[in-house]
Design a protein around this motif. Structure first.
Motif, PDB file in Angstrom:
ATOM      1  N   GLU A 101       0.944  -1.017  -0.052  1.00  0.00           N
ATOM      2  CA  GLU A 101      -0.202  -0.052  -0.020  1.00  0.00           C
ATOM      3  C   GLU A 101       0.953   1.153   0.056  1.00  0.00           C
ATOM      4  O   GLU A 101       1.996   1.095   0.187  1.00  0.00           O
ATOM      5  N   PRO A 102       0.296   2.337  -0.534  1.00  0.00           N
ATOM      6  CA  PRO A 102       1.360   3.608  -0.338  1.00  0.00           C
ATOM      7  C   PRO A 102       1.550   3.799   1.193  1.00  0.00           C
ATOM      8  O   PRO A 102       0.838   3.766   2.004  1.00  0.00           O
ATOM      9  N   ARG A 347      -0.195  -2.583 -13.257  1.00  0.00           N
ATOM     10  CA  ARG A 347       1.099  -3.054 -13.156  1.00  0.00           C
ATOM     11  C   ARG A 347       1.699  -3.428 -14.623  1.00  0.00           C
ATOM     12  O   ARG A 347       2.846  -3.249 -14.878  1.00  0.00           O
ATOM     13  N   GLN A 348       0.838  -3.738 -15.693  1.00  0.00           N
ATOM     14  CA  GLN A 348       1.300  -4.075 -16.867  1.00  0.00           C
ATOM     15  C   GLN A 348       1.962  -2.799 -17.487  1.00  0.00           C
ATOM     16  O   GLN A 348       2.828  -2.744 -18.252  1.00  0.00           O
ATOM     17  N   PRO A 353       0.700   1.099  -6.548  1.00  0.00           N
ATOM     18  CA  PRO A 353      -0.267   2.007  -5.609  1.00  0.00           C
ATOM     19  C   PRO A 353       0.041   3.395  -5.453  1.00  0.00           C
ATOM     20  O   PRO A 353      -0.993   4.193  -5.356  1.00  0.00           O
ATOM     21  N   GLU A 354       1.445   3.897  -5.461  1.00  0.00           N
ATOM     22  CA  GLU A 354       1.447   5.122  -5.359  1.00  0.00           C
ATOM     23  C   GLU A 354       0.862   6.144  -6.452  1.00  0.00           C
ATOM     24  O   GLU A 354       0.464   7.122  -6.257  1.00  0.00           O
ATOM     25  N   PHE A 359      -3.257   9.559  -9.305  1.00  0.00           N
ATOM     26  CA  PHE A 359      -4.488   9.629 -10.199  1.00  0.00           C
ATOM     27  C   PHE A 359      -5.795   9.576  -9.498  1.00  0.00           C
ATOM     28  O   PHE A 359      -6.901  10.410 -10.297  1.00  0.00           O
ATOM     29  N   GLN A 360      -5.961   8.912  -8.653  1.00  0.00           N
ATOM     30  CA  GLN A 360      -7.301   8.747  -7.991  1.00  0.00           C
ATOM     31  C   GLN A 360      -7.705  10.335  -7.614  1.00  0.00           C
ATOM     32  O   GLN A 360      -8.775  10.601  -7.733  1.00  0.00           O
ATOM     33  N   ARG A 361      -6.803  10.975  -6.952  1.00  0.00           N
ATOM     34  CA  ARG A 361      -6.888  12.495  -6.272  1.00  0.00           C
ATOM     35  C   ARG A 361      -7.206  13.369  -7.716  1.00  0.00           C
ATOM     36  O   ARG A 361      -7.977  14.217  -7.727  1.00  0.00           O
ATOM     37  N   MET A 362      -6.347  13.193  -8.739  1.00  0.00           N
ATOM     38  CA  MET A 362      -6.433  13.907  -9.729  1.00  0.00           C
ATOM     39  C   MET A 362      -7.572  13.858 -10.618  1.00  0.00           C
ATOM     40  O   MET A 362      -7.980  14.961 -11.342  1.00  0.00           O
ATOM     41  N   SER A 363      -8.411  12.708 -10.378  1.00  0.00           N
ATOM     42  CA  SER A 363      -9.508  12.394 -11.122  1.00  0.00           C
ATOM     43  C   SER A 363     -10.720  13.382 -10.813  1.00  0.00           C
ATOM     44  O   SER A 363     -11.504  13.827 -11.535  1.00  0.00           O
ATOM     45  N   SER A 364     -10.474  14.002  -9.406  1.00  0.00           N
ATOM     46  CA  SER A 364     -11.360  14.871  -9.324  1.00  0.00           C
ATOM     47  C   SER A 364     -11.562  16.127 -10.098  1.00  0.00           C
ATOM     48  O   SER A 364     -12.551  17.229  -9.861  1.00  0.00           O
TER      49      SER A 364
END
Length: 472
Positions: A101-102, A347-348, A353-354, A359-364
């Protein structure tokens, strides 16, 4: 009190508590005991009625209880943890907790301009060869023609009806509206999507519904169908802990299932996909072998054959069969690496996770409401938003200073959309590995909802290919 009407606002109702609830701007409506002025909850408000001490309930401090009556109260308190249902299996759909995990959460605001530039390069590199331009497929369905033309429905109701109509229209094209099915609505809320699917299939036989919602919901539509031929079962459980193979309705009927959801927030989408396609036992030694089952053509599944886990104890002796998925996606900033089903896809592309956390935060940025649309800012537009729209379109964090010199507002919005598409294509990859033909489409326009992407999946051998149904 002369001149006041005992309406509960200007004065207490007869026989009711005389405590004024400032937050609700009215008097308490609890019935009081004979000769009492205040109810038990507000007994301390009157010195003459406070012989016995009241303390906050240890199960829920929002209410109080007489100290000498605590033991008796705890046995019947509504906040007491209830016995878990048979289909509750803790963290069955959570994903592995052993993976890296991060190490620490780093907000976008804490990152330097150079770090953000490197992340954007990684994002664009990872998306090479991936189709990020989605097809618009805004449809409707006859089941909603009447409410859509009803002038009594306001703007908010109209927007939700348009979305539900398009979801049903897309499902109809994919032949996902048919008899002998059990529709599972994840994050069901009031159950409106199931309601309209039921209306669309009112002439069909053997159609059942499971409404999965972790919280108690008011104004549910389930009651409208109590006397209908279809079964409406509501499961109050977090998707993370739901084992479908142990749900009594599914064990009894043995129907193939179709997973649906409207605005299934972030990680809830991944939990729902795991719930549909993964039924792993906690003890691997007790896990029954998989069995290959040929789906019957009269059930709309063609000749597709796929391995599915056993659901030991099913009265029909068959296994759970997923015949399709239709989920309107949203809130990618609420995704979680542990729950995410597209880890292999990441992974490919040399991501982990980092990068996912970033990207999860930037998606907003795609829906954060900081941009201008014409001469009207989103801040002004938000005045006309209702609860669900605000919840699903709000920004997770304000735009950081380093970003202001890095890109324009329009570019930030585009990067946000690319982050969403990368996360979504991990889900597409996951479903393809399960043997499904998968698609991402714009199912409604941005003025109806900024979260306007629909994820659909059908068994690969069952999809009729044409230009309007090409996989993304």
């Amino acid at each position: 009190m002369e001149g006041f009407v005992a309406d509960g606002v200007s004065a207490p109702l007869p026989g009711r508590c005389a405590f004024y609830v400032a937050k609700k701007k009215r008097y308490c409506k609890m019935i009081v005991g004979s000769g009492k002025t205040f109810c038990g909850e507000h007994a301390n408000a009157g010195e003459e009625e406070s012989e016995k001490k009241r303390i906050p309930c240890p199960l829920d401090p929002k209410h109080t209880v007489f100290e000498d009556n605590l033991a008796k109260h705890l046995k019947k308190c509504n906040s007491k943890e209830k016995p878990k249902p048979i289909y509750y299996v803790k963290d069955i759909n959570a994903g592995s907790a052993n993976e890296d995990e991060p190490i620490e959460e780093i907000t976008i605001a804490e990152r330097s301009k150079e770090e953000l530039e490197k992340l954007i390069v990684k994002l664009k590199t990872a998306l090479k060869g991936v189709n990020t331009k989605l097809v618009e497929n805004i449809l409707s369905h006859s089941a909603l023609h009447e409410p859509l033309s009803d002038p009594k429905n306001g703007d908010s109701a109209f927007k939700h009806l348009r979305q539900q109509a398009s979801i049903l229209g897309n499902m109809e094209v994919l032949e996902l509206l048919s008899p002998n099915r059990c529709y599972i609505e994840f994050g069901a809320g009031k159950g409106k999507l199931s309601h309209w699917i039921h209306i669309a299939l009112k002439a069909a036989e053997n159609v059942n519904f499971l409404l999965v919602e972790r919280s108690s919901t008011r104004f549910k539509v389930d009651g409208k169908h109590k006397n209908a031929g279809s079964t409406f079962d509501r499961l109050q459980v977090d998707i993370q802990h739901l084992d479908l193979s142990k749900v009594p309705l599914l064990r009894k009927e043995g129907l193939s299932i179709i997973g649906v959801g409207k605005h299934l927030c972030g990680a809830a989408t991944d939990l729902a996909l795991r719930c549909l396609f993964e039924h792993n036992c906690t003890d691997k030694d007790d896990e029954p072998p998989t069995k290959r089952i040929k789906l019957h053509q009269n059930e709309g599944a063609g000749d597709f054959i796929k391995p599915v886990p056993s659901t030991e104890g099913r009265e029909t002796g068959e296994r759970l069969i997923v015949s399709g998925v239709a989920i309107a996606l949203c809130c990618h900033h609420r995704c979680d690496w542990r729950h995410y089903v597209g880890k292999e896809f990441f992974r490919q592309r040399g991501l982990g996770p980092e990068e996912f956390a970033a990207f999860q935060r930037m998606s907003s940025w795609a829906t954060c409401g900081m941009r201008k649309i014409g001469s009207q800012t989103t801040e002004k537009r938000s005045e006309h938003k209702t609860g669900e729209e605000e919840e699903h379109e709000m920004c997770e964090e304000a735009l950081p200073d380093p970003l202001k010199g890095l890109m324009s507002v329009e570019d930030r919005e585009q990067i946000g959309r690319l982050c969403k598409r990368l996360i979504d294509h991990g889900r597409v990859y996951y479903l393809q590995q399960k043997g499904f033909e998968t698609s991402l489409k714009y199912y409604t326009s941005k003025d109806i909802s900024l979260e306007n992407v629909l994820l659909t999946a059908v068994p690969a051998a069952n999809q009729n290919r044409d230009e309007s149904q090409q996989p993304s």
